[in-house]
Design a protein around this motif. Structure first.
Motif, PDB file in Angstrom:
ATOM      1  N   GLU A 148       1.038  -1.052  -0.336  1.00 35.95           N
ATOM      2  CA  GLU A 148       0.454  -0.108   0.405  1.00 35.95           C
ATOM      3  C   GLU A 148       0.838   1.104  -0.400  1.00 35.95           C
ATOM      4  N   PHE A 149       0.538   2.249  -0.873  1.00 34.90           N
ATOM      5  CA  PHE A 149       0.855   3.603  -0.854  1.00 34.90           C
ATOM      6  C   PHE A 149       0.065   4.638   0.209  1.00 34.90           C
ATOM      7  N   HIS A 150       1.394   5.314   0.472  1.00 37.27           N
ATOM      8  CA  HIS A 150       0.826   6.354   1.470  1.00 37.27           C
ATOM      9  C   HIS A 150       1.610   8.080   1.139  1.00 37.27           C
ATOM     10  N   GLU A 151       0.653   8.874   1.010  1.00 41.65           N
ATOM     11  CA  GLU A 151       1.217  10.303  -0.144  1.00 41.65           C
ATOM     12  C   GLU A 151       1.280  10.671   1.308  1.00 41.65           C
ATOM     13  N   PHE A 152       2.348  11.551   1.310  1.00 45.68           N
ATOM     14  CA  PHE A 152       1.793  13.560   2.043  1.00 45.68           C
ATOM     15  C   PHE A 152       2.628  14.486   2.187  1.00 45.68           C
ATOM     16  N   THR A 153       1.685  15.402   0.948  1.00 44.44           N
ATOM     17  CA  THR A 153       1.445  16.356   0.106  1.00 44.44           C
ATOM     18  C   THR A 153       2.202  17.675   1.592  1.00 44.44           C
TER      19      THR A 153
END
Length: 290
Positions: free
Chosen positions: A212-217
């Motif tokens: 699973e990918f988790h994105e923090f922007t």
């Protein structure tokens, strides 16, 4: 201004959560163990150190460094963990293949790493922000072979991703490719930081656990003063892990912490100034000059 919910702190007179940094010293005070200890203290943790190298460094760059012998690096780790104990460990500049091997053995012996009780944040420092080499070329394979499989999470910037995996990250697709390639080297989690993706008006960080990918922007902070940003993010991640946060929660916290430090960054010397975790300190009127 970025809001940062802070970590719990110990009551006066009681022992705070402890965390260990295995890294080099920055004589200019902007990165390395200086940035780590600043972050730990301002987050309310007690910071311990295993010094790997002493750099000759200022705001313009690194002009030299002296390695600490591998047996002394390993002894520092054992000495701290066996007596004081730590809730998490992070590493930074490791300088050479023998030091990397010694760190890997020492951490495994005291239960630091993905198969032990203590989370390990590996910031695979290969070069300074000025492009000065901080890791000998022959040490890269040792890093891949011994420390990546030990890491709870690795946190390279895009220059380090290219050196470690050969992948040039230019967009979301290649950032995902890089995260997969890093994870294949053995860490539990891989974080591909997007702070060096200068073509974007965002600073996108991508976390991957193999499934699973988790994105923090966050919107890119317009500053030329970002020395120590990678160290600070890794130290804040380790601090949150030491408090029992999950890896995604720890990265989300660290992202907000380092973003706030970039918003408050200050000039220093004639080159790049550091990120500024001192925003955490209550601001008072400046004392008169003497």
């Amino acid at each position: 201004m970025t809001d940062v919910p802070l970590l719990p702190t110990a009551a006066p007179g009681s022992t705070p959560v402890r965390v260990l940094t295995i890294a080099g010293s920055d004589s200019g005070g902007g990165a390395g163990i200086q940035a780590d200890l600043r972050t730990f203290a301002l987050l309310g943790l007690h910071g311990c150190v295993a010094v790997t190298a002493v750099t000759v460094q200022n705001s313009l760059g690194v002009s030299g460094f002296q390695e600490i012998t591998p047996d002394v690096v390993a002894a520092q780790i054992d000495s701290v963990v066996s007596d004081i104990g730590v809730g998490a460990t992070k590493s930074g500049m490791l300088a050479s293949a023998p030091i990397i091997a010694a760190v890997a053995d020492a951490c495994a012996d005291v239960g630091i790493g993905r198969d032990g009780a203590t989370p390990f944040v590996l910031d695979p420092v290969c070069a300074s922000m000025h492009g000065d080499p901080l890791l000998a070329g022959e040490a890269l394979e040792e890093l891949r072979a011994t420390l990546f499989p030990l890491a709870t999470i690795v946190t390279p910037n895009l220059d380090e991703v290219r050196l470690i995996t050969g992948i040039e990250v230019v967009d979301e697709s290649t950032q995902r490719d890089a995260a997969r390639a890093l994870h294949d080297l053995g860490p539990q989690w891989a974080l591909v930081k997007g702070g060096h993706l200068r073509s974007s008006d965002q600073s996108p960080d991508l976390l991957f656990d193999g499934a699973e990918f988790h994105e923090f922007t966050h919107a890119r902070i317009d500053t030329g003063h970002d020395h120590g940003a990678g160290d600070t993010l890794a130290a804040a991640t380790a601090s949150a892990l030491a408090h029992g946060r999950s890896v995604p929660e720890a990265v989300a916290f660290a992202k907000r912490w380092v973003t706030r430090g970039l918003e408050a960054a200050y000039p220093l010397g004639a080159g790049h100034g550091p990120v500024n975790p001192l925003w955490r300190v209550r601001i008072t009127p400046e004392a008169p000059a003497r």
